[in-house]
Enzyme design. Sequence first.
Site, PDB file in Angstrom:
ATOM      1  N   ASP A 265       0.869  -1.175   0.000  1.00 37.74           N
ATOM      2  CA  ASP A 265       0.000   0.000   0.000  1.00 37.74           C
ATOM      3  C   ASP A 265       0.912   1.233   0.000  1.00 37.74           C
ATOM      4  OD1 ASP A 265      -2.129   1.692  -0.043  1.00 37.74           O
ATOM      5  OD2 ASP A 265      -3.172   0.809   1.664  1.00 37.74           O
TER       6      ASP A 265
HETATM    7  C1  NOJ Z   1      -3.952   3.983   0.150  1.00 36.36           C
HETATM    8  C2  NOJ Z   1      -5.146   3.122   0.368  1.00 36.36           C
HETATM    9  O1  NOJ Z   1      -5.035   2.452   1.600  1.00 36.36           O
HETATM   10  C3  NOJ Z   1      -5.378   2.093  -0.726  1.00 36.36           C
HETATM   11  O2  NOJ Z   1      -6.609   1.462  -0.506  1.00 36.36           O
HETATM   12  C4  NOJ Z   1      -5.328   2.749  -2.074  1.00 36.36           C
HETATM   13  O3  NOJ Z   1      -5.604   1.795  -3.086  1.00 36.36           O
HETATM   14  C5  NOJ Z   1      -3.956   3.368  -2.244  1.00 36.36           C
HETATM   15  N1  NOJ Z   1      -3.758   4.375  -1.215  1.00 36.36           N
HETATM   16  C6  NOJ Z   1      -3.777   3.994  -3.614  1.00 36.36           C
HETATM   17  O4  NOJ Z   1      -4.544   5.122  -3.731  1.00 36.36           O
END
Ligand code: NOJ
Length: 744
Positions: A265
């Site tokens: 993430d």
């Molecule tokens: C952080 C988030 O936790 C995740 O769900 C998301 O896909 C990513 N950022 C990318 O935006």
Amino acid sequence: MTKEKLKELLNKMSLTDKIYQLIQIASNFYTEDGMKLTGPIEELGINEEILWNSGSVINAKGAKSVKEIQDKYLSKNKHKIPLLFMADVINGYKTIFPIPIAQGCSFDEKAVYDIAKASAKEATTSGCHVTFSPMVDLCRDSRWGRVMESAGGEDPYLGSIMAKATVEGYQGNNIKDKNSIASCVKHFAAYGAGVAGREYNSVDMSRRELFQNYLPPYKAAIDAKASMMMTSFNIIDGIPATANTWLMKDLLRNKWKFDGVLISDYSAIKEIFVHGNAKDEKEAAKKALNATCDIDMMTNLYTNNLYSLVKEGSIKESQVDDAVMRILTLKNDLGLFENPYKDASEIEEQLNHLSKENLELSKEASGKTFVLLKNNNILPLDKNKKIALIGPHVNNKNIVGNWSIFADKNSVKSLKEAFLENYNEEYLKIFEGCNMLASFEYDPIFTSIGQSPLIIDNEELVNELLIKEACEGAMDADVIVLAIGEHQRQTGEACSRTNLEIPYYQQKLLIALKALNKPIVTLLYNGRPLAIKDVLDSSDAVLEVWYPGTNGNSAVVDTLFGKINPSGKLNMSFPYNAGQCPIYYNHYQTGRPHIKDERYVSRYIDAPTNPLLPFGFGLSYSNFIYNSIKLDNNILTKNNKLNVTVSITNDSKYNGYEVVQLYIQDVYGSIVRPVKELKGFKKVFFNANETKEVSFILNTKMLEFYDNNCKKIIENGLFKVYIGTNSRDVLETEFEVIYLNNKN
Ligand code: NOJ
């Protein structure tokens, strides 16, 4: 390209070239401003060489931009390896569908599949290859803002069914096919179990609990052939998920045989260091690679450190090769080597985005997700009645959910607009009623970056006047339709709340309107289960519509006037108050259950033990009566199956759908078992006044559970089977399992 050709390509790449494939950077780094290589891009240490050799891009906007970036990239890239474009396409791209928590309330996997398919079509025409969806985290605590992203809510069985439907809707038969998009499941694992519902907080649970309740939806998504998985921000067994070799390597790769791409993430690799699980960023990079994390989303830890880690022998070059090979394989599976734009097309964007078909689906799908929480015979409304339409959500177009980053607000139909299309304007009076939030409810961070409406001067006075105006205006109405709920910015990532009530002025508005003694129909727009006892008490009807998306308000109006009969059921329990959270129906039996009102039992002294509204709850304009339940046999063994049948009558003049729910309870076992577990459901259509029998098959597979060695077992003994309209109101019968002979 054949596997051999991919290998040849890999062999031609230098170690540095390979490492660059493992970084994901933002699309704006490739646009004019980003090209200056200043600001955030400079902070990340991204130079021209990395830019033109990196592996993937996040959240590019539109076919034109994607093609330009891809063209330029390929003209500069040493090995002519196309870029992968990934984005957060959560509940639609341009046409926005109900938020995932709402989708789950449909208990309709076909609807969820159709939404994913339509979203894929719009996103792929804009050049997107991978969507960071579905989010399949189990959610038991509505203080957590991200419960809005989970279709499964608090139930692993529902979560698994919805995970499969979404992945299949996105990917179709083959991700190479036109308009198929690769699905990246997230967040592995147990991100929803953060202590106290606080975002990015620690998770600590037994392995058995992880296997029993949290892992099944991820596994279902993998079984449905999801191409990618995203790591979660939290720790598992004290180790950040992104660095957790047991979770990623032993379980995901080796046991579950997942050979797709694993992405961190956003900045999660760096956070291994921040968590205090690595002495420096270099060690964090090493740990993430050891856990087989292939892509580093938006940090420079891989690009800065993997080269020296390989050269000094701390990691093997073959580990980098494996990661790169997985990424190249995904690019190849998407057909990007032959067609680097895949489906990106400005012409098709015009045809697909907000197409008539998609707007119709947005309406139709929304209609399946609304949950009728109360109805004192006021709904459906009579079109000849005078209506006062009141509330800050009446004119609000921010009803697409916090992740709709590609949506154009102007394409959204407000409740007011939907009303005016369907209802005689002469009979309608419209009032804002109050501001959406009081100033103390604004998150100062959103306000400071200009994402919340400005705080107004004299807000107390202004709101008193707005409330007064609405009350006076409603005097001659026959019925009040009140549209209230959370501000969209109160839900989603980084939106944990400790207060689950309706915002302050909206509560005041409701109290003032109640004093008029007119019927009140309340529409709730929100992204999480709220504490709505007062709303239920003060309203004659309450319809939960969540954030219904672009054309969802058309379905809201059709539901109010009876063209749609609500059939949604809650996928998360609604608490009395935030103090009850986490609260969920499938909890373990305690030694002192709150069955009788005694002092020393498991209960609160200032609130009920049970939720305000249980999992599976949802009314209909039809009146479904569960008449009787019967089993065709009382003994279940390895060699037979049982048939359990329930007779249900639609005792009303309305045709309608009912979600018939099957729960079981393993009454005693070597591990304490939950009081109920959903094991099946059927969404059944009933004509007015029709009686039908609905059957489910029970087999021993459905009764398996994990022991303390995380092995699936089945035990002999007494089981109860419950069938009902929700997890609380059920008919029950019982059977015995003779699976093992006593010597085993
Ligand atoms: C952080 C988030 O936790 C995740 O769900 C998301 O896909 C990513 N950022 C990318 O935006």
